[in-house]
Design an enzyme around this catalytic site. Structure first.
Site, PDB file in Angstrom:
ATOM      1  N   GLU A 130       0.924  -1.223  -0.104  1.00  0.00           N
ATOM      2  CA  GLU A 130       0.092  -0.183  -0.080  1.00  0.00           C
ATOM      3  C   GLU A 130       0.868   1.237  -0.101  1.00  0.00           C
ATOM      4  OE1 GLU A 130      -2.883  -0.180   3.118  1.00  0.00           O
ATOM      5  OE2 GLU A 130      -4.225  -1.521   2.145  1.00  0.00           O
ATOM      6  N   GLU A 164      -6.520  -7.711  -0.541  1.00  0.00           N
ATOM      7  CA  GLU A 164      -6.963  -7.876   0.815  1.00  0.00           C
ATOM      8  C   GLU A 164      -8.608  -7.701   0.900  1.00  0.00           C
ATOM      9  OE1 GLU A 164      -5.193  -5.362   3.638  1.00  0.00           O
ATOM     10  OE2 GLU A 164      -3.263  -5.919   2.923  1.00  0.00           O
TER      11      GLU A 164
HETATM   12  C1  GAL Z   1      -4.255  -2.756   5.130  1.00  0.00           C
HETATM   13  C2  GAL Z   1      -2.601  -3.458   5.122  1.00  0.00           C
HETATM   14  C3  GAL Z   1      -2.742  -4.598   6.293  1.00  0.00           C
HETATM   15  C4  GAL Z   1      -3.664  -4.361   7.297  1.00  0.00           C
HETATM   16  C5  GAL Z   1      -4.926  -4.103   7.091  1.00  0.00           C
HETATM   17  C6  GAL Z   1      -6.107  -3.626   8.038  1.00  0.00           C
HETATM   18  O1  GAL Z   1      -4.416  -1.564   4.766  1.00  0.00           O
HETATM   19  O2  GAL Z   1      -2.490  -3.329   3.915  1.00  0.00           O
HETATM   20  O3  GAL Z   1      -1.439  -4.944   6.208  1.00  0.00           O
HETATM   21  O4  GAL Z   1      -2.962  -3.445   8.253  1.00  0.00           O
HETATM   22  O5  GAL Z   1      -4.795  -2.660   6.162  1.00  0.00           O
HETATM   23  O6  GAL Z   1      -6.072  -4.885   8.950  1.00  0.00           O
END
Ligand code: GAL
Length: 847
Positions: A186, A255
């Site tokens: 990110e 994600e």
């Molecule tokens: C995303 C990040 C992950 C984790 C998630 C929140 O933005 O890439 O590593 O932090 O958020 O749980």
């Protein structure tokens, strides 16, 4: 005879069993096109889930991965956590929970693929975002930007990991399971904010990664300008609007947040599976071909690995596998059915582009063509309030609000995201028969702080610069000389001590006595302690214990953020007004005496004289160590510690750190959570647990226990009551199911789906208790028009009186059971009405 030779391109082993004349070529060619990741020439619709290896015990890995496979996953994703692998520069650790090779090999053994997100910045609510703290002290370093010392270190670690994987032949190009790799995490918006240096760094990172020659594609998540051939991917609760930066790249969701993390003092977050399924189906129908659940198993932030500040030890994340590795129902089961339905359409989804038809103001059909003729369709209703009846392919379909139906043959609905057939399991923390031996205690001696192993300096120092994060604790001590002429000594109007801290928590001792404590929050790390202090004439010792609760894991240049008491520290209310101590002489001591002696570890536990805790409910001073021994509870349910009677501190079993505990109560606003799931998910609208400790139970992996005499050591900062600490076992308390008598008849479904034609369920209700459990009674059963949700079922106007006896006969005494839902089983209690069967069954370990 077995002959081995090497693939010229990918060093892959080709094993030819000559006598069978069957060549078993293990290496895979992984590349991509605009539709999908392509493995050995075949486009794949891939379902993936995050399981982070250090967040569970290695003994749990296989079970988690197999459950993931049974849940319909093709890929396991993990970050690589630099700070556990290189705790000091040049010294590597790949043992135990850090055994990355074993983890990837476990994925391989299960027949799944792996996605390795090397980072090495990972965010992940992990201490320092995964960076080792020594990295901050490399001369001239600046994290995540075009900075030579940082790039040198990042390249070295990335290559170390790639080489480790190569040595073990773990890339798909070598015959291993790794089909994807990620660099950075990110970085997009951060890079933009930094301007040209950010852009240069992102490009450098991509090219450095590509040069490592893994033979599999690289991705960068949330990185709009990811340079070719790196694929830019999406993270979020929804990714249906995401379009990759080049038309020849596939649409990947790295994600898909299945829930959210918690912070001590905050609420917990839940995300309904109906919405998770909706988000996935919506993404896939718009051309997505790879979805990763973040997290599929969240696990535990053991030791001091939690990021921060204030991330809880539990990283449950409301994931399909709960923190303890148990199946969370209905989340797991409903997603499993979704995956099955999507896989039935895989061939059509990855080979054709959809035709989009409007079916109403907020309703659409996405139709995909099968190569052999015919089509698969996905019908969606975006209306958040009303269901819709749409006509598609001359058939009427009812779509509940905010729901998507999947029709592999364009006629038969095999899955709707809002109709949950999977059972609900109510989990509980039941007492485990593990008696604690009488508790003993040892108090930290506040008076001897700063006497040895300390140094002095003028002024207030940043905590991490001093501790280098070897401990959460840093003592700042100083002395103040109070003239006997001070008026407050006569009039009793005590002066006020003011301490400004940059975070995270603070305890104030004056002349060895606790004067008070304070702490910040994740939003406002900085806080001020202000309290009356009992000073006396002559020398007074002020000892401030600053406590870190996890180093930041996110934010621009978080490595530069301060922690600890940086001032001002001042006394108000003296005859001369204010006395500013900030620039005075301070003595610093890193950590606690008990930590220095390693009181938590079996070989050193007896280096002090422990004393018996006199009676139950006896509360000791702040900063007290406690110890007790217990035998492993019988059975094989996952175990936890109920720390509800304690305040804040850390806990160890047989020398292994269970993590930080803090039973502070959640102050969120849970009243906005009405249990609904339609409309775009927002964590703040889905809070639970307000008014209760954010985390009361702490996971104890069974593999850390031996049959007898396990050493439990607790360091309590506040004044808890250890006599009520108890081992608990996590088990299924009850299971519920809710099935409509009407189910689509899909027996004649003709589809081309990677050769597997599946029959979908008839109208059957299935119940299953946890491992080694049985259904001991039926709490509720009603075929008719029952009402309510699991735990709160009630009879509706129509109820078949046979419901209880039938369920009891079919289910009680069994580990699982299934019952056909229909008039011919229960009798028809109300003709002309669509009926359903709702059941709640109690689970127990005895039949
Ligand atoms: C995303 C990040 C992950 C984790 C998630 C929140 O933005 O890439 O590593 O932090 O958020 O749980």
């Amino acid at each position: 005879m077995i002959m081995e030779e090497k693939c010229s391109v990918f060093r892959c082993t080709v094993v030819i069993i000559v006598f069978l004349l069957v060549p078993l070529i293990h290496c895979s060619v992984v590349n991509y096109d605009r539709k999908a990741i392509v493995i050995n020439g075949r486009r794949r619709l891939l379902i993936s889930g995050s399981i982070h290896y250090p967040r569970s015990a290695p003994e749990m890995w296989e079970d988690l991965i197999i459950k993931a496979k049974e849940g319909g996953l093709d890929v396991i994703e993990t970050y690589v956590f630099w700070n556990v692998h290189e705790p000091s520069q040049g010294n590597y650790n790949f043992e135990g929970r850090n055994d990355l090779v074993r983890f990837v090999k476990t994925i391989q053994k299960a027949g799944l693929y792996a996605h390795l997100r090397i980072g090495p910045y990972v965010c992940a609510e992990w201490n320092f975002g995964g960076f080792p703290v020594w990295l901050k002290y490399v001369p001239g370093i600046s994290f995540r930007t075009d900075n030579e010392p940082f790039k040198v270190a990042m390249k070295e670690f990335t290559e170390k990991i790639v080489n480790l994987m190569k040595m073990n032949e773990l890339f798909a190009s070598q015959g291993g399971p790794i089909i994807l790799t990620q660099i950075e995490n990110e970085y997009g918006s951060q890079g933009k904010a930094l301007g040209p240096v950010g852009y240069q760094y992102a490009n450098w990172a991509a090219n450095m990664a590509l040069r490592t020659g893994t033979g599999v594609p690289w991705v960068m998540c949330k990185q709009e300008d990811a340079p070719d051939p790196v694929i830019n991917t999406c993270n979020g609760f929804y990714c249906d609007a995401f379009i990759p930066n080049r038309p020849y790249k596939p649409t990947i969701w790295t994600e898909n947040w299945t829930g959210w993390f918690s912070v001590f003092g905050g609420a917990r977050y839940e995300r309904r599976v109906e919405d998770v399924a909706f988000a996935v189906a919506n993404f896939i129908q718009k051309g997505g071909s790879f979805v990763n659940y973040y997290m599929y198993h969240g696990g535990t932030n053991f030791g001091r690995t939690a990021g921060g500040p204030f991330i809880t030890t539990s990283y449950d994340f409301d994931a399909p596998l709960d923190e303890y590795g148990l199946i969370r129902q209905p989340k797991y089961g409903h997603l499993k059915e979704l995956h099955r339905a999507l896989k039935l359409c895989e061939g059509a989804l990855v080979s054709s582009d959809p035709t989009v038809t409007s079916l109403g103001p907020s309703q659409q059909a996405h139709t995909y063509a099968w190569a052999s003729g015919g089509c698969a369709a996905i019908l969606s209703n975006y209306d958040t309030d009303s269901s819709a009846t749409v006509t598609f392919n001359n058939v009427k379909h009812k779509l509940p609000p905010w729901s998507i139906s999947i029709l592999p043959d364009c006629r038969t609905v095999v899955f709707n995201t809002a109709q949950v057939g999977a059972q609900t399991s109510e989990m509980g923390m039941l007492p485990a028969d593990a008696e604690m031996s009488p508790w003993e205690f040892y108090s930290e001696d506040v008076n001897s702080v700063g006497v040895s192993k300390s140094f002095t300096a003028y002024g207030l120092l940043d905590q991490i610069n001093v501790t280098r994060d070897t401990s959460d604790y840093l003592w700042y001590t100083t002395t103040v000389d109070i003239p006997s002429s001070e008026s407050f000594l006569q009039n009793g109007e005590l002066p006020t001590l003011l301490v400004q801290s940059e975070g995270h928590a603070l305890m104030v001792f004056v002349n060895g006595q606790l004067s008070g404590s304070a702490s910040g929050t994740r939003e406002y790390k900085k806080f001020v302690f202000s309290g009356k202090v009992k000073l006396r004439a002559g020398k007074n010792r002020i000892a401030l214990l600053s406590v870190a609760v996890g180093l930041p894991n996110i934010g621009t240049h978080f490595e530069e953020w301060d922690t600890g008491i940086l001032g001002a520290v001042a006394i108000y209310g003296l005859d001369n007004g204010k006395w500013d101590l900030s620039h005075g002489r301070w003595t610093y001591q890193i950590g606690l005496a008990g930590e220095a002696m390693e009181l938590y570890s079996p070989p050193y536990v007896n280096s002090v004289r422990w004393r018996r805790v006199a009676s139950t409910n006896q509360k000791h001073n702040a900063l007290t160590w406690y110890k007790s021994y217990f035998d492993e509870p019988e059975g094989d349910e996952p175990l936890g510690l109920n720390m509800g009677s304690m305040g804040k501190g850390q806990v160890w079993i047989n020398g292994q750190s269970i993590g930080r505990y803090w039973t502070t109560k959640a102050t969120g606003n849970c009243t906005t959570n009405n249990g609904g799931y339609t409309g775009r998910y927002k964590p703040l609208r889905n809070q639970v647990g307000c008014g209760y400790p954010t985390q009361q139970f702490y996971h104890v992996p069974r593999s850390w226990l031996r049959p007898r005499g396990n050493l439990l050591v607790v360091f309590e900062e506040h004044r808890g009551d250890p006599s009520r600490i108890a081992m608990v076992k996590r088990s299924v308390r009850s299971v519920c199911a809710d099935v409509s008598e009407f189910q689509p008849n899909v027996r004649n479904l003709q589809i081309e789906s990677s050769g597997n034609k599946e029959k979908f369920r008839k109208a059957k209700l299935r119940l299953e208790c946890g491992p080694r459990q049985y259904i001991s009674s039926i709490k509720f059963a009603s075929f008719g028009t029952p009402l309510g949700t699991c735990g709160k079922f009630s009879h509706g106007p129509c109820h078949a009186p046979s419901s209880y006896t039938i369920l009891e006969k079919e289910c009680v005494g069994k580990a699982s059971c299934s019952v056909t839902v229909g008039n011919w089983i229960f009798g028809d209690p109300c003709s002309d009405m669509l009926k359903r069967l709702k059941v709640e069954a109690i689970c127990s370990t005895t039949q």
